[in-house]
Design an enzyme around this catalytic site. Structure first.
Site, mmCIF file in Angstrom:
data_model
loop_
_atom_site.group_PDB
_atom_site.id
_atom_site.type_symbol
_atom_site.label_atom_id
_atom_site.label_comp_id
_atom_site.label_asym_id
_atom_site.label_seq_id
_atom_site.Cartn_x
_atom_site.Cartn_y
_atom_site.Cartn_z
ATOM 1 N N ASP A 64 30.397 -4.964 24.314
ATOM 2 C CA ASP A 64 30.358 -6.202 25.087
ATOM 3 C C ASP A 64 29.348 -7.250 24.618
ATOM 4 O O ASP A 64 29.649 -8.433 24.611
ATOM 5 C CB ASP A 64 30.101 -5.855 26.566
ATOM 6 C CG ASP A 64 30.276 -7.051 27.490
ATOM 7 O OD1 ASP A 64 31.177 -7.855 27.229
ATOM 8 O OD2 ASP A 64 29.524 -7.173 28.454
ATOM 9 N N CYS B 43 54.209 -7.126 30.279
ATOM 10 C CA CYS B 43 54.117 -7.864 31.544
ATOM 11 C C CYS B 43 55.482 -8.298 32.057
ATOM 12 O O CYS B 43 55.658 -8.495 33.268
ATOM 13 C CB CYS B 43 53.232 -9.103 31.370
ATOM 14 S SG CYS B 43 51.493 -8.752 31.093
ATOM 15 N N CYS C 16 56.615 -10.712 35.297
ATOM 16 C CA CYS C 16 55.612 -10.642 36.363
ATOM 17 C C CYS C 16 54.507 -11.669 36.131
ATOM 18 O O CYS C 16 54.001 -11.823 35.018
ATOM 19 C CB CYS C 16 55.004 -9.239 36.430
ATOM 20 S SG CYS C 16 53.706 -9.051 37.680
ATOM 21 N N CYS D 233 49.244 -11.659 38.659
ATOM 22 C CA CYS D 233 47.824 -11.912 38.411
ATOM 23 C C CYS D 233 47.514 -13.397 38.481
ATOM 24 O O CYS D 233 46.499 -13.817 39.051
ATOM 25 C CB CYS D 233 47.411 -11.338 37.056
ATOM 26 S SG CYS D 233 48.344 -11.968 35.632
ATOM 27 N N CYS E 87 45.059 -15.669 41.651
ATOM 28 C CA CYS E 87 43.775 -16.292 41.348
ATOM 29 C C CYS E 87 43.420 -17.346 42.407
ATOM 30 O O CYS E 87 44.162 -18.315 42.588
ATOM 31 C CB CYS E 87 43.792 -16.934 39.973
ATOM 32 S SG CYS E 87 42.209 -17.695 39.524
ATOM 33 N N CYS F 157 36.966 -19.790 36.760
ATOM 34 C CA CYS F 157 37.037 -18.357 37.086
ATOM 35 C C CYS F 157 35.846 -17.949 37.950
ATOM 36 O O CYS F 157 34.690 -18.236 37.619
ATOM 37 C CB CYS F 157 37.060 -17.554 35.790
ATOM 38 S SG CYS F 157 37.004 -15.760 36.024
ATOM 39 N N CYS G 263 35.028 -11.023 40.391
ATOM 40 C CA CYS G 263 36.258 -11.133 41.184
ATOM 41 C C CYS G 263 37.272 -10.154 40.603
ATOM 42 O O CYS G 263 37.447 -10.080 39.387
ATOM 43 C CB CYS G 263 36.793 -12.561 41.124
ATOM 44 S SG CYS G 263 38.351 -12.827 42.016
ATOM 45 N N CYS H 298 42.808 -10.794 40.177
ATOM 46 C CA CYS H 298 43.879 -10.766 39.177
ATOM 47 C C CYS H 298 44.103 -9.361 38.633
ATOM 48 O O CYS H 298 45.227 -9.010 38.240
ATOM 49 C CB CYS H 298 43.590 -11.750 38.037
ATOM 50 S SG CYS H 298 42.160 -11.344 37.013
ATOM 51 N N CYS I 107 47.805 -6.142 39.701
ATOM 52 C CA CYS I 107 48.674 -5.761 38.584
ATOM 53 C C CYS I 107 49.493 -4.518 38.937
ATOM 54 O O CYS I 107 48.933 -3.484 39.316
ATOM 55 C CB CYS I 107 47.832 -5.483 37.342
ATOM 56 S SG CYS I 107 48.813 -4.962 35.901
#
Length: 346
Positions: free
Chosen positions: A129, A183, A186, A189, A193, A209, A236, A239, A243
């Site tokens: 990260d 996906c 769909c 997500c 939001c 965001c 958050c 989203c 799923c």
């Protein structure tokens, strides 16, 4: 080597492992360039400062031959949106309710890297990260999932709940096939939001965001987003949580280090508003939340308090209007005005 690698990774707590060639995601650099040019990264200047290294593994380390992408599950046992109807509580993203993933994942990566060196003598570098590494497109190229319309990685077995790590190595390992996008039609997500942060499928405007606003953004949160933030005080999950692939995610596969700490699962806004620096460090020791510092946390808690409809929080907000930090003081003043307007006189 490939089979032994998967076995060792599983032993160390990883539930997903895949291998990609170092040049397996050539479109990444151009997509990153376009995203940065649009200013969608907001205040995250570090994204542009090392864009050349971030755009490809070779840009960071010219000798790399293979990228080993790894995933560690943090699938929650309960409903990640359960606190939506508890305005007196702060909502912390699932990934931050347990131990700091940087520490847990990096420790496991280092153990796996040592094993690779012992087995092959190859050179290795590990990343979690904080380095200029595009983990999600590399993980997709390595076949452990695909980037969904919310731009996060989705796994057929672990849903949206994977911490990603990467090992760059000079060892040439037979690559896995890249994962297909599943996906379909769909768009759950995107619809979920609260701040419309997705201008189009597979595109994120970080400036809208809530995760960015509550974690990365240091200044006052724009007023246009404050009501939509609700009681979210760190990140958050909306989203991710909606799923459909999450129905396959099993909390039993999650690393036990990420089991929520009681004080982080549903913290009272009143307790957060009362935090000083020492109290913040004490409560959030060993958590990824510690990196945002007391001021950003109290700013976020003040915004949530303003959305709570709870007049019992007014005295605490009044005190914070005189806070030494101007951003905290402004957020408290906004929240105080909002709560005062909502109180019906007897």
């Amino acid at each position: 080597m490939r089979d032994a690698l998967a076995e060792k990774a599983s032993e160390l707590g990883f539930c997903a492992v895949g291998v990609a060639r170092a040049d397996a995601a050539p479109e990444t650099a151009e997509r990153l360039r376009q995203w940065l040019a649009a200013g969608a990264h907001g205040d995250m200047i570090w994204m542009e400062e090392r864009a050349a290294q971030r755009g490809s593994p070779a840009g960071l380390w010219p000798d790399v031959k293979s990228v080993i992408a790894l995933g560690m599950s943090y699938a929650p046992a309960g409903d990640p949106l359960a606190l939506a109807d508890s305005p007196e509580r702060g909502r912390i993203s699932v990934y931050a309710q347990g131990a700091d993933y940087h520490d847990v994942v990096k420790k496991a990566l280092k153990s796996l890297a040592r094993w690779i060196v012992e087995q092959s003598g190859a050179d290795v570098k590990v990343f979690v990260d904080t380095a200029p590494v595009m983990e999600k497109p590399l993980a997709e190229a390595a076949g452990i999932g695909w980037q969904g319309k919310h731009t996060n990685l989705v796994s057929r077995t672990d849903g949206s709940w994977l911490f990603l790590g990467a090992i760059y190595t000079t060892l040439e390992i037979a690559p896995d096939a890249p994962h297909a996008m599943r996906c379909g039609s769909c768009s759950a997500c995107m619809a979920a939001c609260p701040t419309d942060a997705f201008p189009a499928p597979f595109q994120l405007d970080a400036r809208r965001c809530i995760s960015y606003l509550t974690i990365e953004h240091k200044g006052p949160i724009p007023e246009e987003f404050r009501e939509a933030i609700g009681n979210r005080i760190y990140g958050c999950d909306d989203c991710l949580a909606v799923c459909p692939w999450n129905r396959f995610a099993d909390a039993a596969r999650a690393n036990q280090a990420f089991i929520p700490r009681a004080e982080l699962a549903a913290p009272a806004l009143a307790d957060l508003l009362a935090l000083d620096d020492a109290g913040f460090r004490r409560v959030f020791a060993g958590s990824p939340i510690k990196r945002i510092g007391r001021n950003r946390m109290v700013r976020n808690a003040a915004i949530a308090a303003g959305n709570s409809g709870r007049p019992d929080l007014i005295p605490m907000l009044q005190k914070l209007t005189g806070d030494e930090d101007a951003v905290v003081s402004e957020a408290a003043s906004w929240a105080l005005a909002r709560l005062s307007d909502s109180v019906v006189p007897p």
